[in-house]
Design an enzyme around this catalytic site. Structure first.
Site, PDB file in Angstrom:
ATOM      1  N   ASP A  10       0.877  -1.176   0.000  1.00  0.00           N
ATOM      2  CA  ASP A  10       0.000   0.000   0.000  1.00  0.00           C
ATOM      3  C   ASP A  10       0.917   1.229   0.000  1.00  0.00           C
ATOM      4  OD1 ASP A  10       0.946   0.234   2.588  1.00  0.00           O
ATOM      5  OD2 ASP A  10      -1.022   0.387   3.542  1.00  0.00           O
ATOM      6  N   HIS A  11       0.321   2.409   0.194  1.00  0.00           N
ATOM      7  CA  HIS A  11       1.111   3.650   0.189  1.00  0.00           C
ATOM      8  C   HIS A  11       2.160   3.645   1.298  1.00  0.00           C
ATOM      9  CE1 HIS A  11      -2.349   4.050   2.787  1.00  0.00           C
ATOM     10  NE2 HIS A  11      -1.703   4.969   3.479  1.00  0.00           N
ATOM     11  N   CYS A  65       3.578  -2.965   3.933  1.00  0.00           N
ATOM     12  CA  CYS A  65       2.724  -1.835   4.324  1.00  0.00           C
ATOM     13  C   CYS A  65       3.492  -1.040   5.370  1.00  0.00           C
ATOM     14  CB  CYS A  65       1.339  -2.288   4.794  1.00  0.00           C
ATOM     15  SG  CYS A  65       1.295  -3.311   6.273  1.00  0.00           S
ATOM     16  N   GLY A  66       2.836  -0.170   6.101  1.00  0.00           N
ATOM     17  CA  GLY A  66       3.552   0.638   7.081  1.00  0.00           C
ATOM     18  C   GLY A  66       4.196  -0.224   8.153  1.00  0.00           C
ATOM     19  N   THR A  67       3.428  -1.184   8.665  1.00  0.00           N
ATOM     20  CA  THR A  67       3.931  -2.060   9.734  1.00  0.00           C
ATOM     21  C   THR A  67       4.215  -3.486   9.271  1.00  0.00           C
ATOM     22  OG1 THR A  67       1.678  -2.688  10.284  1.00  0.00           O
ATOM     23  CG2 THR A  67       2.611  -0.826  11.511  1.00  0.00           C
ATOM     24  N   GLY A  68       3.596  -3.898   8.196  1.00  0.00           N
ATOM     25  CA  GLY A  68       3.637  -5.306   7.771  1.00  0.00           C
ATOM     26  C   GLY A  68       2.532  -6.126   8.410  1.00  0.00           C
ATOM     27  N   ILE A  69       1.876  -5.544   9.408  1.00  0.00           N
ATOM     28  CA  ILE A  69       0.897  -6.314  10.183  1.00  0.00           C
ATOM     29  C   ILE A  69      -0.436  -6.438   9.442  1.00  0.00           C
ATOM     30  CG2 ILE A  69      -0.408  -6.422  12.343  1.00  0.00           C
ATOM     31  CD1 ILE A  69       1.998  -4.951  13.666  1.00  0.00           C
ATOM     32  N   MET A  71      -0.987  -6.287   6.305  1.00  0.00           N
ATOM     33  CA  MET A  71      -0.783  -7.189   5.165  1.00  0.00           C
ATOM     34  C   MET A  71      -0.786  -8.649   5.621  1.00  0.00           C
ATOM     35  SD  MET A  71      -0.666  -5.749   2.236  1.00  0.00           S
ATOM     36  CE  MET A  71      -0.121  -4.351   1.219  1.00  0.00           C
ATOM     37  N   HIS A  98      10.732 -23.977   8.767  1.00  0.00           N
ATOM     38  CA  HIS A  98       9.722 -24.721   9.537  1.00  0.00           C
ATOM     39  C   HIS A  98       8.284 -24.513   9.069  1.00  0.00           C
ATOM     40  CE1 HIS A  98      12.387 -25.462  13.351  1.00  0.00           C
ATOM     41  NE2 HIS A  98      12.959 -25.854  12.227  1.00  0.00           N
ATOM     42  N   ARG A 132       9.064 -33.560   9.546  1.00  0.00           N
ATOM     43  CA  ARG A 132       8.019 -33.363  10.572  1.00  0.00           C
ATOM     44  C   ARG A 132       7.288 -32.027  10.376  1.00  0.00           C
ATOM     45  NH1 ARG A 132      12.792 -31.901  12.700  1.00  0.00           N
ATOM     46  NH2 ARG A 132      12.948 -30.130  14.129  1.00  0.00           N
ATOM     47  N   HIS A 133       7.993 -31.068   9.754  1.00  0.00           N
ATOM     48  CA  HIS A 133       7.364 -29.760   9.547  1.00  0.00           C
ATOM     49  C   HIS A 133       6.300 -29.817   8.454  1.00  0.00           C
ATOM     50  CE1 HIS A 133      10.243 -28.202  12.306  1.00  0.00           C
ATOM     51  NE2 HIS A 133      11.241 -28.672  11.574  1.00  0.00           N
TER      52      HIS A 133
HETATM   53  C1  RB5 Z   1      -1.520   2.906   6.387  1.00  0.00           C
HETATM   54  O1  RB5 Z   1      -1.533   4.131   7.039  1.00  0.00           O
HETATM   55  C2  RB5 Z   1      -1.204   1.806   7.377  1.00  0.00           C
HETATM   56  O2  RB5 Z   1      -2.293   1.618   8.217  1.00  0.00           O
HETATM   57  C3  RB5 Z   1      -0.849   0.533   6.652  1.00  0.00           C
HETATM   58  O3  RB5 Z   1       0.222   0.756   5.803  1.00  0.00           O
HETATM   59  C4  RB5 Z   1      -0.446  -0.650   7.513  1.00  0.00           C
HETATM   60  O4  RB5 Z   1       0.561  -0.306   8.411  1.00  0.00           O
HETATM   61  C5  RB5 Z   1      -1.519  -1.434   8.125  1.00  0.00           C
HETATM   62  O5  RB5 Z   1      -1.293  -2.403   8.846  1.00  0.00           O
END
Ligand code: RB5
Length: 144
Positions: A10-11, A65-69, A71, A98, A132-133
């Protein structure tokens, strides 16, 4: 023929995604499913596009993304996707060995470019250990 990598951001991950593409393109075929500017967009849509392509092609994918979380949460909703949010090289190696991770998620606002590229290199070059994995990975999708 070069291995194909499906990539998206994303942006919030746009700049790091472009650095990753530059880094990979001499060795890999990289397919970029967007976004294509820093204009605000919705990460779940990009995660969906990359996940569906990874499932259909057996290629590996990278989502930024900003955090990867966001996504990783989004990509892991798709059966067959094993998306790993990594902020260190040990996790990148272990999740290939694994978990047979097939999507790597990175956060541009968390991980600097140098470390992010090391994570990408280790994740892409580490094979799945199997044995095993394999049984445990099969359990994730209800195959066992
Ligand atoms: C965008 O501002 C931000 O929320 C997105 O990139 C991401 O970090 C979401 O998890």
């Amino acid at each position: 023929m070069a291995e194909k990598i499906i990539i998206g951001s994303d942006h919030g991950g746009y700049k790091l995604k472009n650095e990753i593409i530059k880094h990979l393109q001499s060795e890999y075929e990289v397919e970029d499913l967007g976004c294509y500017s820093e204009e605000s967009c919705d990460y779940p849509m990009i995660a969906k596009a990359v996940s569906q392509k990874v499932i259909g092609s057996n290629c590996k994918g990278i989502l930024v993304c900003g955090t990867g979380i966001g996504m990783s949460i989004s990509a892991n909703r798709f059966k067959g996707i094993r998306a790993s949010h990594c902020t260190d090289t040990f996790s990148a190696r272990m999740t290939r060995l694994h978990n047979d991770s097939n999507i790597l998620c990175l956060g541009e606002r968390i991980t600097g470019i140098g470390l992010a590229l090391d994570i990408v290199d280790i994740w892409l070059s580490t094979p799945f250990e199997g044995e095993r994995h394999k049984r445990r990975v099969d359990m994730i999708d209800g195959k066992v």
